[in-house]
Design a protein around this motif. Sequence first.
Motif, short mmCIF file in Angstrom:
data_model
loop_
_atom_site.label_atom_id
_atom_site.label_comp_id
_atom_site.label_asym_id
_atom_site.label_seq_id
_atom_site.Cartn_x
_atom_site.Cartn_y
_atom_site.Cartn_z
N TRP A 60 1.11 -0.93 0.13
CA TRP A 60 0.18 -0.15 -0.20
C TRP A 60 0.88 1.49 0.10
N ARG A 61 1.80 1.30 0.28
CA ARG A 61 2.92 2.17 0.75
C ARG A 61 3.39 2.86 -0.52
N GLN A 62 3.69 1.27 -1.05
CA GLN A 62 4.64 1.74 -2.18
C GLN A 62 3.63 1.91 -2.54
N LYS B 39 2.38 7.56 -6.18
CA LYS B 39 1.68 8.89 -7.24
C LYS B 39 1.54 10.26 -6.47
N MET B 40 2.96 9.79 -5.69
CA MET B 40 3.67 11.25 -5.04
C MET B 40 4.70 12.00 -5.99
N THR B 41 4.94 13.33 -5.49
CA THR B 41 5.75 13.93 -6.46
C THR B 41 6.72 15.12 -5.56
N PHE B 42 7.67 13.94 -5.47
CA PHE B 42 9.26 14.50 -4.96
C PHE B 42 9.49 16.09 -5.72
N GLY C 198 0.65 24.58 -1.56
CA GLY C 198 0.87 23.86 -3.19
C GLY C 198 2.16 23.03 -2.65
N GLY C 199 2.48 22.50 -0.99
CA GLY C 199 2.62 21.60 -0.48
C GLY C 199 1.44 20.22 -0.41
N GLN C 200 1.80 19.06 -0.47
CA GLN C 200 0.78 17.98 -0.44
C GLN C 200 0.82 16.77 0.40
N LEU C 201 0.08 16.66 1.19
CA LEU C 201 -0.29 15.33 2.21
C LEU C 201 -1.20 14.66 1.70
N VAL C 202 -0.61 14.02 2.18
CA VAL C 202 -0.57 11.79 1.92
C VAL C 202 -1.76 11.45 3.27
N ILE D 166 -8.90 9.95 -3.79
CA ILE D 166 -8.57 9.11 -3.06
C ILE D 166 -8.47 8.12 -3.45
N SER D 167 -8.21 7.09 -3.53
CA SER D 167 -8.09 5.79 -3.62
C SER D 167 -8.09 4.90 -3.21
N ARG D 168 -8.73 4.16 -3.23
CA ARG D 168 -9.30 2.88 -2.06
C ARG D 168 -8.04 1.20 -2.52
#
Length: 236
Positions: free
Chosen positions: A36-38, A43-46, A148-152, A221-223
């Motif tokens: 799940w973490r991978q 889908k994240m931008t670093f 502009g930052g990301q929350l996950v 959202i992703s499930r």
Amino acid sequence: MTQSPKNTDVQALFNKIAPEYDKMNNIISFGTHKLWRQKVMSKMTFPTGANIIDLATGTADWALALAEKSDQTSKITGLDFSEEMLTVGQKKVDVSDFADKIKLVQGDAMALPFEDATFDIVTIGFGLRNLPDPIKGLTEMYRVLKPGGQLVILETSQPDNPLVKPFWQLYFGKVMPTFGRIFAKGKYQEYKYLDETTEQFMDYMTLGQALLKVGFAKVTISRFNLGAAAAHYASK
């Protein structure tokens, strides 16, 4: 003492289960929490030189994964209120290739010891449901995130398929606490509590709406596993 809505001292609970926590995570989720973490991180931008914080970092699994995924100039802070969980996590960080990138600190996710707009990325995995006031935690996440930052957020959730839900309830209500008794030195009640927090936590749509009310934008959202877990992505 940090009390949950069920009047449980969650800090003491996590201190107690810390020695077996990693083993139990693998047993309870059949190892899927790593997958799940991978999927979430894909889908994240670093950004280059990102300043990242992982809240409720526990034994630092996600902090370590973020360190591996981000570039060499990025910095990762892992924050947790359980000193025993952090002790386990620090040992893992010390023997990793990322000891110079990761700093673990003890703190409260509902009163973060950081200035406004400090972080490019804020993550929290399987920890939001254990906060006595999740909305206060989300507000703090919004505060320390840069514009502009990301929350996950990666969190357990409730399946809504009527054929799947009874099996999910049986597993979390009966099987998981029994695993705690068998594999975690008799810690039935501790894992029963973790089941109850999963069942009673807001569903994925309610959490998405809460993020919008706090001020986050672009909530997606992703499930996973027929709704047993959900990832929420948002930006400030």
